[in-house]
Design an enzyme around this catalytic site. Structure first.
Site, short mmCIF file in Angstrom:
data_model
loop_
_atom_site.label_atom_id
_atom_site.label_comp_id
_atom_site.label_asym_id
_atom_site.label_seq_id
_atom_site.Cartn_x
_atom_site.Cartn_y
_atom_site.Cartn_z
N CYS A 1 44.89 40.63 40.69
CA CYS A 1 45.36 39.75 39.83
C CYS A 1 46.04 40.20 38.74
CB CYS A 1 44.27 38.94 39.47
SG CYS A 1 43.38 37.78 40.32
N ASP B 1 35.96 36.53 33.22
CA ASP B 1 36.29 35.74 34.57
C ASP B 1 35.76 34.47 34.65
OD1 ASP B 1 37.24 38.32 35.41
OD2 ASP B 1 35.57 38.89 36.63
N ARG C 1 47.66 46.83 33.50
CA ARG C 1 46.47 47.01 33.71
C ARG C 1 46.22 48.66 34.14
NH1 ARG C 1 43.59 42.38 37.71
NH2 ARG C 1 41.67 43.77 37.44
N LYS D 1 30.78 39.16 44.50
CA LYS D 1 32.30 39.81 44.82
C LYS D 1 32.51 41.05 44.17
CE LYS D 1 37.16 39.68 43.39
NZ LYS D 1 37.41 40.23 41.87
N ASN D 2 32.23 41.25 42.89
CA ASN D 2 32.74 42.44 42.25
C ASN D 2 31.66 43.60 42.30
OD1 ASN D 2 35.13 41.42 41.50
ND2 ASN D 2 34.63 40.80 39.33
N ARG E 1 40.28 34.91 47.85
CA ARG E 1 39.88 36.47 47.72
C ARG E 1 38.49 36.51 46.99
NH1 ARG E 1 43.13 38.94 43.42
NH2 ARG E 1 41.21 40.34 43.65
C1 EPZ Z 1 37.06 43.96 36.57
O1 EPZ Z 1 38.25 44.62 36.35
C2 EPZ Z 1 36.99 43.02 37.47
N1 EPZ Z 1 37.29 43.46 38.70
C3 EPZ Z 1 37.62 41.79 36.66
O2 EPZ Z 1 37.52 40.53 37.67
C4 EPZ Z 1 37.24 41.59 35.32
O3 EPZ Z 1 38.02 40.60 34.87
C5 EPZ Z 1 37.16 42.84 34.70
O4 EPZ Z 1 36.38 43.94 35.20
C6 EPZ Z 1 36.52 42.56 33.24
O5 EPZ Z 1 35.31 42.27 33.37
C7 EPZ Z 1 36.63 44.03 39.70
O6 EPZ Z 1 35.39 44.24 39.41
C8 EPZ Z 1 37.39 44.22 40.95
P1 EPZ Z 1 38.37 46.65 32.99
P2 EPZ Z 1 38.61 46.16 35.95
O7 EPZ Z 1 38.49 48.11 33.47
O8 EPZ Z 1 37.64 47.06 36.08
C9 EPZ Z 1 41.54 48.12 29.88
C10 EPZ Z 1 38.29 39.00 38.98
O9 EPZ Z 1 38.42 37.68 38.65
N2 EPZ Z 1 41.57 49.34 30.61
O10 EPZ Z 1 36.99 46.51 32.58
O11 EPZ Z 1 40.09 46.25 36.29
C11 EPZ Z 1 42.07 46.90 30.65
O12 EPZ Z 1 43.52 46.87 30.71
C12 EPZ Z 1 38.68 40.01 38.48
O13 EPZ Z 1 36.83 38.90 39.57
C13 EPZ Z 1 42.42 50.34 30.11
O14 EPZ Z 1 43.08 50.12 29.19
O15 EPZ Z 1 38.64 45.77 34.41
C14 EPZ Z 1 41.40 45.72 29.99
O16 EPZ Z 1 42.07 45.21 29.16
C15 EPZ Z 1 39.92 40.00 37.54
N3 EPZ Z 1 42.37 51.78 30.97
C16 EPZ Z 1 40.01 46.30 29.92
O17 EPZ Z 1 40.15 47.56 29.77
C17 EPZ Z 1 41.69 51.71 31.86
O18 EPZ Z 1 41.52 52.80 32.52
C18 EPZ Z 1 39.04 45.97 30.92
O19 EPZ Z 1 39.26 46.33 32.05
C19 EPZ Z 1 40.84 50.64 32.35
C20 EPZ Z 1 40.79 49.29 31.88
#
Ligand code: EPZ
Length: 414
Positions: free
Chosen positions: A113, A301, A118, A18-19, A393
């Protein structure tokens, strides 16, 4: 509806990731040709993305049940953001892709989610470093650039989304973009491989420094998506939790190392083959400590699924969430089933109970929902899970796959 108490036996084949696919479909916007994408999972997020691309004028069609033919040559720059984008988090990848192709993008603030705030400041930092101006209000993000010029971007936080979005914006930029402190998840490598198969020049994906050398155009080709690490992990944990014996097929065992390691620590037996893993859980399972981390750490995840297992494992477990601020909403549902879990900030203290009892529960989010399915499988009695649209999803035919392993699970159409 899940009737618990059945051990899972047999074989299950894992679908495409998915991701990865939610990044690769938007990436097709950058391609001046036809993309054939294989091993596409039939999940709700994919359907939403297809509808978004079609709204923009792309031609998208399944040529068989898991092969998608995408032609974005006719899409127009004047796309208007729409309600569809709000349905999924990954719609923010449209920003990087549209910016890369048209030097302009307008996208509705992403949904998906909710695990607390975020932010997308690191995505924006990357776009601005490449020369774009970015404007956002509570609803819409607009980015535009006269030209995009390669540069160095250091991510303050290891972010999957920012790493992917900056790659997308940089592929057709002028010169070299270096992303430092990049995320290393398997789907980042998969996106890089897809882009390279289309004619891009991306090096270093899978390490914390990614180098993107801009090319003039991407010209189409065929690509097969990697297996879903999290779907595979969900079946592995379910097999161990029920005390079953399951061969999880069509996977890349290397991607599963952190999950396999924890299952071994819990007391399950893991046997690795070239592209499958057997999980046997017939002994007593005991509590462990886990901290979720970016890849190659234990994935966030996979946090609710292992907490469901640990809720009846012998002894005390401490699970610490190292990625999101608030990813324990589902714990309230496990408590209704008789679990003994105390959440304090980013930590959950789990005191393994003798058994869970079936109850009406809610899927609070995608992986929380998967956790509920596992809890239902090990509980005594019947568990009714509502809000399963979250599960749909990201999991393809989840109840059919569990049923084929012997679970007593069915979907109630209401
Ligand atoms: C991806 O989300 C995945 N989603 C999430 O999977 C997964 O939990 C996450 O990566 C971590 O592995 C998709 O790929 C669509 P991040 P993403 O940016 O990219 C902070 C699932 O269940 N952050 O790596 O949105 C953020 O708040 C989903 O399949 C900032 O501060 O996650 C978090 O604490 C849910 N500023 C951390 O970084 C930013 O600009 C990691 O977020 C971006 C992120």
């Amino acid at each position: 509806m899940v009737k618990g108490g059945k051990k899972l036996y047999g074989e299950v084949s894992v679908s495409g990731a998915k991701n990865a696919v939610v990044a690769i479909i938007p990436a097709a916007i950058l391609v001046d040709g036809i993309c054939i994408v294989e091993n596409v999972p039939d999940i709700q997020d994919v359907r939403v993305l297809i509808a978004i691309l079609e709204n923009m004028g792309a031609s998208v069609a399944f040529t068989d049940e898991s092969t998608l033919k995408i032609d974005c040559r006719a899409i127009s720059k004047q796309n208007e953001p729409d309600a569809l984008m709000r349905k999924m988090r990954a719609s923010y990848y449209l920003l990087g892709a549209l910016l890369g192709r048209f030097r302009a993008a307008k996208v509705t603030m992403p949904g998906g989610c909710s695990f607390g705030v975020r932010p997308i400041d690191q995505h924006i930092k990357g776009f601005e470093a490449l020369g774009a101006s970015v404007w956002q209000d509570s609803d819409v993000i607009v980015a535009s650039a006269e030209e995009l010029k390669g540069t160095n971007v250091y991510l303050d936080i290891v972010s999957v989304g920012a790493t992917i979005n900056i790659m997308l914006a940089a592929v057709l930029a002028e010169g070299v973009t270096v992303i430092e402190n990049a995320a290393k998840e398997p789907h980042i490598v998969d996106l890089a491989n897809f882009l390279n198969a289309m004619g891009a020049n991306v090096k270093g994906a899978g390490t914390d420094v990614i180098k993107v050398t801009g090319v003039k155009k991407l010209s189409g080709g065929a690509y097969s998506i990697i297996p879903d690490q999290i779907e595979a992990g969900t079946f592995m944990v379910a097999a161990a939790a029920t005390g079953g014996n399951v061969l999880v097929k069509n996977i890349i065992p290397k991607h599963m190392e952190s999950i396999s390691a924890k299952l071994i620590e819990v007391g399950a037996k893991i046997t690795e083959h070239d592209d499958s893993i057997r999980v046997e859980g017939d002994g007593e399972l005991s509590g462990v400590n886990i901290k979720t981390q970016p890849y190659p750490g234990y994935p966030t995840d996979m946090q609710p699924q292992i907490v469901a297992l640990l809720s009846t494992a012998k002894g005390i477990s401490l699970v610490t969430e190292g990625v999101w601020d608030n990813r324990f909403q589902y714990v309230g549902e496990l408590l209704r089933m008789g679990a003994d879990i105390r959440v304090d900030g980013k930590s959950a203290f789990i005191n393994g109970v003798d058994h869970l009892t079936g109850a009406p529960v809610r899927a609070t989010d995608l992986r929380g929902g998967a956790g509920m399915v596992i809890a239902g499988l090990i509980a005594e009695g019947t568990t009714e899970i509502t809000d399963i649209q979250y599960i749909d999803r990201g999991y393809e035919k989840i109840e059919e796959k569990f049923k084929a392993l012997g679970a007593d699970i069915y979907r109630v159409n209401s």
